[in-house]
Structures are given as C-alpha cells and as structure tokens.
Write an enzyme that holds these catalytic residues in place. Structure first.
Site, PDB file in Angstrom:
ATOM      1  N   ASP A 200      20.985  -6.013 -11.290  1.00  0.00           N
ATOM      2  CA  ASP A 200      20.269  -6.596 -10.159  1.00  0.00           C
ATOM      3  C   ASP A 200      20.112  -5.564  -9.058  1.00  0.00           C
ATOM      4  O   ASP A 200      19.896  -4.382  -9.332  1.00  0.00           O
ATOM      5  CB  ASP A 200      21.011  -7.850  -9.669  1.00  0.00           C
ATOM      6  CG  ASP A 200      20.037  -8.965  -9.326  1.00  0.00           C
ATOM      7  OD1 ASP A 200      19.375  -8.869  -8.277  1.00  0.00           O
ATOM      8  OD2 ASP A 200      19.928  -9.918 -10.108  1.00  0.00           O
ATOM      9  N   HIS A 231      19.919 -10.369  -3.319  1.00  0.00           N
ATOM     10  CA  HIS A 231      19.773 -11.118  -4.561  1.00  0.00           C
ATOM     11  C   HIS A 231      20.903 -10.804  -5.536  1.00  0.00           C
ATOM     12  O   HIS A 231      21.473 -11.708  -6.152  1.00  0.00           O
ATOM     13  CB  HIS A 231      18.421 -10.812  -5.198  1.00  0.00           C
ATOM     14  CG  HIS A 231      18.087 -11.704  -6.364  1.00  0.00           C
ATOM     15  ND1 HIS A 231      18.450 -11.405  -7.646  1.00  0.00           N
ATOM     16  CD2 HIS A 231      17.428 -12.878  -6.415  1.00  0.00           C
ATOM     17  CE1 HIS A 231      18.036 -12.361  -8.458  1.00  0.00           C
ATOM     18  NE2 HIS A 231      17.401 -13.270  -7.734  1.00  0.00           N
ATOM     19  N   SER A 396      16.064 -17.635 -11.917  1.00  0.00           N
ATOM     20  CA  SER A 396      16.926 -16.506 -11.569  1.00  0.00           C
ATOM     21  C   SER A 396      18.294 -16.985 -11.110  1.00  0.00           C
ATOM     22  O   SER A 396      19.276 -16.264 -11.202  1.00  0.00           O
ATOM     23  CB  SER A 396      16.247 -15.694 -10.458  1.00  0.00           C
ATOM     24  OG  SER A 396      17.131 -14.817  -9.852  1.00  0.00           O
TER      25      SER A 396
END
Length: 1038
Positions: A200, A231, A396
């Site tokens: 990520d 994120h 996600s």
C-alpha cells in the site's frame, strides 16, 4: 491563403518552427516540443539470474539490432541484492522486429511494456451534455490501470451522512468484534507467528496502534517510508491494530511494502520486485487493495501465480465498479486469489461492489463465480494516519477485513503445513453464511463467518473441493442466471465453469476422466453432460467446465433431471512414505436442471457473442462518446453482464435467449426466430456472410443495433495510455460499421459514418440517441423512421453545434423471398446497454421482435408521423476501415498479411465430447446447498467457547458533533485488556438486578392497593420465592 494559416513548419531536434501568415505579414514562432519518448519494457527471464547475467543476456539479444540508445534502468530497492527474473529496459526507438528478436533469446520468456499503475481515480469536472465544448484528452475512471478500491473524491470516502433527522446514532462498531474475533482472542489466538504483508502507501515509524512492525520497505522513487496519504495505515490497522479501532491479528508480524507514491502512482516493475522480496521473506498472507480490468498484464498475473505457488495467501479487492455486472478487477478474479466483495452492516451488498461473472473466458466459454466471499466494506473503522480512527468504504476496506481474519485463522492452526492458499479459501467459502435474495455473482459463497471458518480449518484434512460445490438450475435467485431459463432439446449447451480447489498440493491432476452418473429415479438420463478440465491444476486450482444439454428423447418432456459428476484429484505427496507417492481426493458435483419442451421457433432469440470484442487487449472505445471519464469497452458485452436488464426483460416477456460463442456457420438457423447482433466489433468470415444470406432467405430474422463509426472522430478521440505512455488509436468505433455493411450489403442496406445524438419521442416513448449512426442505404419498399438530431461528429471535430432534420435511425424490411425472414436496423445500442443507459428502449426491442418473429409491424411504427422515404444510394461514400488500424492483432477473424489483413481460415465448429453415462439407481439428495462441502469436516463436532454477540450501543448525537468521532481507549478482550474484559459480565449482572428490583417494587405496590374480591389466583412459585428471599445487595460470584 486564409489569415492565420500555417504555411509550413520545420522540425528541429527539440523545436518546431511555425510560419504564420496573413495578408501582409508572416510571423515565425519557435515552439518547444518534447523529444521522442523513451519506451520502457519489462524483460522477463525464464529463471532467477544475477544482475550481471541478466545484462549479458539482453546485450546478446540486442546485438546488431536497430534499437537505439537502450539501457537497463537501475532499481534501488531491497530486492536489488538478490537474483531476479526480470529487468526494465529503456529503449529510445525499438522496431517491432527488434522486440521480437529480444524475445527469441533462449533465456528470455516475455517482453511487455512497463505499466504505470494509479491508486486513486483522478476525477475532473465533467462537461455538461448541453455544453458545446469538446475536450480532447480522455481520462478513465476504469482505465488501463490498477486503482485503489477505496471510494470517494480524491482518495477515499468518509461515510458520514447528513440528513434532517439525526436524533440517534449508532456508536461506530469495530469490525473485528462484530465478526467475533474476540472469541478467538480469549482462546489465546492473536495472529502470533504469522507474517502478513500490506502492499500500500506505507506506514509511519512510531504509529501508536502497532506493536509488531517487523519491516518497512520502500519500492517507489520517493525517499520515504512513511504514509503520506493514510490509506496504507488504515489497511494495516484493520489487520493488526492493537488499540482504539482494533484489528484482527494484533500480534501478527507486519511487513509494510510501500509500493505507491504520495501522488498515488506505481509501476508494474515496482510490484514485481516487491513480490519477489515477499517470496524471499516467506510471507504468509498478502493484502492487495488494488485492482484493474487488465487481466492480460502478463508479468503481473504471472507473478501473482508465482506468489501463491510459494504458499502466499493473497487477498484482493474485487472492485468498486458495481452495480454493473461483469466488472471484476484483477487480480481478485484469479482462481488462486481470494477475491472479496463488500456489504454494509445490514448485510446488503454494497452498491459499489463489483459483480461477476469473470470475462476471461468469453466468447467461447462462460465466466466463473466471483467474488469468493463478501464482508463488511462500508463504514468500517480503521487507524488514522497518525493516531485515532477513521471510517472508510470500498472493497479496498473489505479486503483487509478478510486478510486480517485469514491472519488470525492461520495462527489458530497448530500444524501450519495444512495452511495454504487453497485450504484457506476452502475454509472460508465452506463456512460462509449465504445472504438471502442475492445471487452468486454478487455474494460469491456468502458472508465471512470467522468462527465457522475456525471450526472448518481446525478439523481440516487435505482434500479437493469445488466452487460452486453444486449446480442447481432450479434454485433462484442464488443460481442466477442459470435458474432464470430452463433448458430444452436443441438449445445451445448450458456451460457452468467450476473452479477446482486442491488443498493437497500446489500442483495436481485429474485422475482418468470425470464420470457422469445420472440418477435414474430423478430422470437423470434425460440430459447429456460433457466435461472439459485443466490438464494440470496449478497453482492450487484449475477449472472444470460442465456443459449440459437435453437428450433427444426429452424433446417433449417437462420435469426435473438430476445426477452428479465424480472427479478424482491426485497430488504428489509431500511425505514420500505415502502409498504410491500421491494423495487423492474424490469429490461429487451434484447437478439438477429443469427441462421443458422445446419452445416454438418464434420465441427463440440467439445472441451473437462471437463478434463482440472489448478491452483488453486492444483499445475498444465506449459506445457513448459523452462518457469521457470511461472510454473503454471492457464489460464483455454479454447478456449476463452489461446487457443483463435487457436479458431479464426478454425473459419476462416469454422469450428464450441463447448465446452463440462460435461463428455464424456453427448454428442451425431453423431452430431460431431471430438473430440479435448488438454493438459488434469483430469482422466476419466470407463463409459467415454467405450462410447468413441463406438463413434469412429460409426464414431467420435479423436485428442489428449499431453504433458510431467515423475515422476522423476515431483519430480525434485517441487515448493516452498512461500505463505504456503511448497514444492509442481506436481499432474500431463503437461498432465495426464497415464489417456490418459487408454483412447486410446484399439487401441494399448500409449504416453511415454520421454521428448523432439527441432526445426525441417515438410512439409516445421518450428516447435518447447516444452517439449513434444513421442508416445510409435501405430498400425502397422498407420502412424508415427518421428524427431530428444533433450532429455530434461536427461537435467533436470542430466544436460546432448543428441540428440536422430527417436522420434515418430505424429501418424495417421484409425480404422478398417466399418464407424469407425480416431485418431490422437501429443505429444506437446505448438504450439497451446497462453501462451508460439514460433512457431504455426495451419497448422498441419488443416491437422489433414482434416484427421479426411474427411479421407484425406495430401500428406505433407503421403509422408513425416520423416515417420517411428510405435513403437511396447517396453521393456520400460509406465508411471505410481506419487506415493502419491494428484490429488484426486482437481479431479471431483477421490475420496479419503483407498489405491489408486477410481473413484466417474458417475455424472448425466446436464439438463437445459427451460423457458416457454410468447410471445409478439411487435417490438424489433433496437439498444440494446443505450437502457437505468438505468431506472431512463436521462442524457440529467442533466445540467453541461461550459466544457473546457484540451489539452496538445507541446514544443521542450531541449538537455539532463530528461524523467521524473516535472512541478513546477501545476495548480489546483477552490478553490486552483482561481487567476491562472481565468487568463486562459484572455490568450485565448488575443491570439484570436493577430490572429485577423494579419488578419487585411494582409487585409490592400492586399488593398494597385495595382490591375487590375475586377468585384467588395462585401466584407463580418463582414470585413467591422472590418475595421470601431477602435482598442483600451482595454480588454473587460469576
């Protein structure tokens, strides 16, 4: 010469000299232009070699070639010190033949362009439909890239909603506790000893939520390991946070791979290096919250296979392109990857969650069931970038929920050798809770059930299993679309693509051949079954394609037929002491179908799938040019994907719709009333054109929904592919109009290269023509409907607006031969396509089928005021194929040839090898869903500790309170907060005592009131005991 006209231009090395002239003055302007772009290629080798050996191989391959100024790009990352199986080569100019020469080297496996990967969607303000400006640059919301699967503007979407009624608010729930991870925590399982990788945006070094970050690595061109976007931190928190918003496996060993920049950009080569490093580090679980439509990014897909072959359990998000069907993202759509869809906290499928089927197998086959499972992906709380918690939505988010659960489950298994990508997926899908009223292409096998998965995994023995585990064409809605249409004699075989999961080993094979055993008491001999399968099951999986047809003796029979397919899978035993050196597992695939008598020809519609093309591999543009944020046609153009609503409409009106996945020469036209061609991009074999003419002369009817095709517009809407950093020219328009014109020219029909749009009314129905073409030629005795529309082609090319009257858009024609069929043409398919449909025209399709099937022209069309004279042979030439197009690279019909591409030899029609039945005289199982999915698992025999259901609390929302507030000092049952965890039963007991005291007081008051005499009712024994028992206020032990 007009004022301002460019007289000439001179190209220098880095400049262009333009000479502008008017009536009296010429002005020279020097314009800077970028140098030719150096292209980057990923050169994949057949094995792992040192940097020196890789350089030597490439130099040897390119020696004597015309490639100019090539160099191997340095890669400064943790994998640089180890042997690798690829290099990134930058070549300034590379003729195609030199790339082929490079690939012919014995140690080089493949050469592909370097791809740029974007995490988030870059949205721009879309131009209103009535705005006359036309921008040239297209950017896609579902482009040739792998994107982050969080929702929202910019990067993610916070789930706070605003409305006029906000009296109560549910306290945000920790997803790990909702899924009852605390039960496993209390048993002492917290992810200890499991290595989990998060690919990520990174993680800050001293984030307070994490206690066991083993390693942080950076694979980007930015010199930082920290998360600048948040994120990656959120995803890691869902998996392994130890406080506030708790993760599933706080004791797991976190490996942070920073593969995206703060600008949300990555490259395939970064992923390949990071994947190699993950294999070296013996990662157990890998979460990948990205995805894209390109299942033909070969280096990426091959490396995912290699990862899972090395026992890495990969969990990936299925995509955020719902509710449209056929929108699965890669790599979640691969057999060896756990693909995760999203639901909300009310167990509804999230609207954003992509739907199946997989579209790799089209047009000849049928897609597989995906997602594998679904879980919470809407409003889930996870770690903030620096501290605290936040809520996000998207698949996600659902992906790390499953990755965290998998990490926790792996830590519960004493014999870790039993845990592999296949056995973990088997446990998850066998234990999943099916959601009612939802089909399998939305929910897969159902909702993640952590405790049931724990039961399955801890009684698991290595074996093979099937996904789906049964075929029931009578079970709706779960088995949609199979259950939506019964089968009958003479119909196209129904294809079900089943995935074989092999928990016994990374490689396996099917022993002998699968066996078809019909149940005689349940009419199993009324159907025929053919089976094709993977010659090798690798890695951990393979396919089993089951084709079902009705036997001739059941042509007039109606009823239910049942049987099963027996499959035996063998894998090399890891322990050579095993007998024969192989492990074997035999599984049954129950089959149940509904058979009806063959319907009349007029009710049978054949959908032409063979002549539909889409992205990947080529740039096939959308049919509606207004959709500039989504220029790619990638949904498969199938009746069960983006034409699903049309299919459902036809079925509700009593039509039987079948799919043709082979050339037109491969079907019996006497069985069908209408051949339906929609948005065809493929060319046609000469033999197909000849056969279709004979078929229509003999009674077959044809409906064609066309789309735009204009070579000038195609050059205008070229697409800059930011993956390969090249300009892509469309290989067709919305449809391949020149090919369609070749098909229908024998009847004096043709579509034009005009491009029109606009609203109009037809037969009291509001219609919208979205980037459609017009009819250029039509027989004089045919019926033509014309409308007033805007010239969209002029708008695209010159940014000018013009309205044109009497544009022929619809044509109806009865062929003159005796018993001949009918032909209907319409110039736009967007009104029946789910992708960007604004106003449906299903009523028009009904009217056209009434005309083609029954030779009845609806009065609303035959007497329409919009009728016009058929266009005659006009001076305007018909559209020609774009010069220099590369359609032959992706076509099933064309092949490369000196000069123009030529048709290939007509392929043989597919012929199925029907299995020889081995009937059994036994009763079929009554409920196929309830039958045991894994042979060695009996979940009733696996005990669990006492389970307390976690229920959310509700409290008033304070004025001005933020929609994303945090709960400080979250509760972690078990080893982290044992004191707090032990107080929960005490609070529950005290609450019960308060309620009991209230009832005692009420009873006392009632007794003290004066009452009329009435028959004495004996007081219940337990109330008498309560009155006699003194209240001491003492808390009993728990």
């Amino acid at each position: 010469m007009q004022a301002g006209e460019v007289v000439f231009c001179i190209f220098l090395e880095a400049y262009m000299l333009l000479l502008f002239c008017n009536d009296s003055v010429c002005i020279a302007v020097m314009v800077s232009i970028p140098p030719p772009l150096s292209l980057e290629y990923i050169v994949v080798f057949n094995g792992y070699f040192t940097a020196q050996a890789r350089s030597r191989f490439i130099s040897s391959a390119l020696q004597g070639s015309h490639a100019l100024a090539w160099r191997i790009l340095p890669r400064d990352n943790p994998a640089s010190d180890y042997p690798s199986d690829f290099e990134v080569v930058q070549i300034r100019q590379a003729p195609l033949k030199d790339l082929l020469t490079l690939q012919e080297h014995p140690y080089i496996k493949r050469v592909t362009p370097q791809r740029k990967v974007f995490r988030s969607l870059k949205f721009t303000q879309s131009t209103p439909c009535n705005d006359t400006r036309w921008t040239q640059k297209w950017q896609s919301s579902r482009p040739l890239r792998r994107t982050s699967l969080s929702l929202g503007s910019g990067f993610w979407h916070a789930t706070g909603r605003h409305s006029s009624r906000r009296l109560l608010r549910a306290i945000p729930r920790h997803v790990a506790q909702i899924l009852q991870a605390d039960v496993l925590w209390q048993m002492g399982h917290t992810g200890l000893g499991v290595k989990v990788a998060v690919f990520d945006t990174g993680l800050s070094e001293k984030h307070p939520h994490f206690k066991n970050v083993k390693e942080r690595t950076n694979w980007t061109n930015e010199k930082t390991l920290d998360d600048g976007l948040g994120h990656g931190t959120f995803v890691a928190g869902v998996i392994a946070s130890m406080r506030e918003c708790q993760g599933f496996a706080p004791d797991s060993e976190l490996h942070i791979f920073r593969v995206f920049t703060n600008n949300q950009v990555s490259y395939t080569s970064w992923f390949l290096d990071a994947f190699n490093y993950a294999i070296l580090k013996k990662i157990d679980v890998l979460n990948l919250s990205i995805g894209g439509p390109d299942f033909m990014d070969h280096p990426f897909v091959d490396k995912v296979w290699e990862l899972t072959a090395n026992r890495v359990i990969m969990v990936s998000a299925i995509g955020n392109d719902g509710p449209l069907y056929g929108t699965l993202n890669n790599p979640a759509d691969q057999m060896d990857v756990i693909g995760v869809g999203g639901i909300d906290f009310e167990d509804n499928i999230a609207r954003f969650s992509s739907r199946g089927m997989t579209t790799w197998e089209l047009p000849g086959g049928y897609g597989r069931v995906k997602p594998d499972i679904v879980t919470y992906g809407s409003g889930v709380r996870g770690s903030g970038m620096k501290e605290g918690c936040r809520s996000l939505s998207g698949t996600s988010v659902a992906s790390p929920v499953v990755a965290g659960a998998v990490t926790l489950l792996a830590s519960t298994v004493q014999n870790r050798e039993l845990v592999n990508p296949a056995s973990m997926k088997q446990a998850l899908i066998a234990s999943a809770r099916r959601l009612p009223g939802v089909n399998m292409f939305e929910q897969g096998h159902g909702k993640l059930d952590l405790l049931r998965a724990y039961q399955v995994l801890n009684s698991y023995q290595p074996q093979a299993s099937l996904s789906p585990s049964y075929i029931d064409l009578t079970e709706c809605p779960y088995m949609w679309p199979y259950c939506s249409q019964p089968i009958y004699y003479g119909g196209m075989p129904t294809i079900i693509n089943v995935t074989i999961l092999n928990g016994m080993g990374v490689t396996g094979r099917i022993v002998d051949k699968p066996i078809w055993q019909p149940y005689l008491p349940q009419n199993g001999d009324h159907i025929d079954v053919a089976v094709s399968y993977s010659p090798v099951l690798w890695p951990w999986a393979g396919y089993l394609a089951v084709s079902i047809s009705v036997a001739k003796k059941a042509a007039s029979w109606e009823g239910i037929a049942q049987g099963h397919v027996m499959v035996t899978v063998a894998s090399p035993a890891q322990n050579d002491s095993k007998s024969g050196g192989e492990l074997t597992s035999t599984v049954k695939l129950p089959v149940k179908v509904k058979v009806v008598p063959t319907p009349p020809r007029s009710k049978r519609v054949l959908w032409d799938q063979y002549h539909n093309l889409r992205y990947p591999p080529g740039y096939f543009p959308r049919d509606n040019l207004r959709m500039k944020n989504d220029p790619l046609d990638w949904n498969g153009d199938h009746i069960h994907t983006n034409f699903r609503d049309m299919y459902q409409h036809l079925r509700s009106n009593g039509y039987f719709v079948e799919v043709l996945g082979a050339p037109i020469t491969c079907f019996d036209a006497s069985q069908y009333g209408t051949l339906l061609m929609v948005d065809s991009e493929e060319e046609y074999f000469p033999e197909e054109i000849a056969k279709l003419r004979r078929d229509i002369d003999n009674g077959l009817s044809l409906i064609i929904f066309g789309d735009w095709y204009n070579t000038s517009v195609m050059r205008k809407v070229k697409f800059y592919d930011e993956n390969t950093r090249q300009w892509w020219m469309p290989d067709t328009g919305g449809a391949n109009v020149p090919a369609l014109n070749d098909l229908i020219s024998v009847w004096g029909m043709a579509f034009s290269d005009g491009l029109y749009e606009g609203d109009f009314t037809l037969a009291d129905h509001d219609m919208y023509y979205a980037s459609g073409c017009s009819i250029a030629r039509f027989p004089e005795d045919g019926t033509i409907i014309a409308k007033t529309l805007k010239d969209q082609g002029l708008e695209v090319l010159k940014q000018e607006t013009a309205v044109v009257d009497n544009i022929p858009i619809l044509g109806l024609y009865q062929t003159p031969s005796e018993g001949g069929g009918r032909i209907a043409l319409y110039g736009d398919s967007n009104c029946i396509d789910d992708s960007h449909r604004q106003k449906d025209c299903f009523w028009l399709l009904d009217a056209l089928l009434q005309f083609t099937a029954y030779s009845m022209t609806p009065a609303s069309l035959s007497h329409s005021q919009s009728r016009a004279l058929p266009p005659s042979v006009s001076e305007r030439p018909l559209p020609e194929r774009l010069e220099g197009n590369h359609l032959y690279r992706y076509s099933k019909v064309l092949e490369a040839h000196l000069g123009d591409p030529k048709p290939r030899p007509l392929p043989a029609c597919p012929h199925l090898s029907w299995a020889k039945p081995q009937p059994v005289n036994e009763t079929a199982p009554s409920n196929l869903w309830k039958h045991q999915k894994l042979l060695s698992v009996d979940m009733d025999k696996v005990a669990l500790p006492n389970i307390r259901v976690y229920r959310p609390q509700v409290r008033p929302l304070s004025p001005g309170e933020s929609g994303a507030w945090d709960i400080p000092g979250g509760i972690m049952p078990g080893r982290y907060n044992q004191d707090v965890g032990q107080t929960i039963p005490v609070f529950a007991f005290l609450g019960a005592m308060v309620v009991l005291a209230f009832f005692v007081v009420q009873l006392t008051k009632a007794k003290s009131k004066p009452k009329r005499r009435k028959p004495r009712v004996k007081r219940p024994l337990f109330l008498q005991q309560l009155q006699q028992q003194p209240h001491t206020g003492k808390t009993p032990s728990v």
